[in-house]
Design a protein around this motif. Structure first.
Motif, PDB file in Angstrom:
ATOM      1  N   SER A 110      -1.044  -4.983  -1.137  1.00 47.63           N
ATOM      2  CA  SER A 110      -1.173  -5.511   0.211  1.00 47.63           C
ATOM      3  C   SER A 110      -0.935  -4.401   1.217  1.00 47.63           C
ATOM      4  N   SER A 111      -1.567  -4.538   2.360  1.00 50.60           N
ATOM      5  CA  SER A 111      -1.412  -3.510   3.400  1.00 50.60           C
ATOM      6  C   SER A 111      -0.285  -3.862   4.341  1.00 50.60           C
ATOM      7  N   THR A 119      -6.662  -3.468  -5.878  1.00 44.39           N
ATOM      8  CA  THR A 119      -6.356  -4.823  -6.318  1.00 44.39           C
ATOM      9  C   THR A 119      -7.396  -5.295  -7.326  1.00 44.39           C
ATOM     10  N   ALA A 172       0.837  -1.195   0.000  1.00 52.12           N
ATOM     11  CA  ALA A 172       0.000   0.000   0.000  1.00 52.12           C
ATOM     12  C   ALA A 172       0.874   1.248   0.000  1.00 52.12           C
ATOM     13  N   ARG A 209      -5.396  -1.098  -1.068  1.00 48.32           N
ATOM     14  CA  ARG A 209      -5.861  -2.479  -1.203  1.00 48.32           C
ATOM     15  C   ARG A 209      -7.031  -2.569  -2.164  1.00 48.32           C
TER      16      ARG A 209
END
Length: 127
Positions: free
Chosen positions: A126-127, A90, A14, A87
């Motif tokens: 992704s975080s 995505t 992220a 996120r």
């Protein structure tokens, strides 16, 4: 007939960045209006951004201020620079195009405006 090939997808954390590319094979690139769409798992495909043959740009609200679309006619390539990715970005990102003799671009957000589509490139944030 125009073949579109996307690249540049991948995994990023992220707030990171990615640059997608879409190369067009065949046809006359300078006549193409080009758009980017994305489809997240379990969701409908949605408009992200578009650029007309004359260089006018269009963005979904979710992309404004974070994504930048551009084109290089000499390289027959369209780029989507994506910054500050989250996120919810995505998805599989698709390049689409339509050939036109007009300089305007009616309804760039509508999938029905496009008759050529790439195979898509996966972007995972992704975080």
């Amino acid at each position: 007939q125009v073949l579109l090939v996307e690249s540049g997808g991948g995994w990023v954390q992220a707030v990171g960045s990615l640059r997608l590319s879409c190369v067009a094979f065949g046809g006359q690139f300078s006549r193409l209006n080009i758009g980017w769409f994305r489809q997240a798992p379990g969701k409908e495909r949605e408009f992200v951004s578009a650029i007309s043959r004359s260089g006018n740009t269009y963005y979904a609200d979710s992309a404004k201020g974070r994504f930048t679309i551009s084109r290089d006619n000499a390289k027959k390539t369209t780029y989507l620079q994506m910054d500050n990715l989250q996120r919810e970005d995505t998805a599989v990102y698709f390049c689409a195009a339509v050939s036109t003799i007009l300089t305007g671009f009616l309804r760039p957000t509508s999938e029905n405006q496009y008759n050529y589509w790439g195979q898509g490139t996966q972007v995972t944030v992704s975080s």
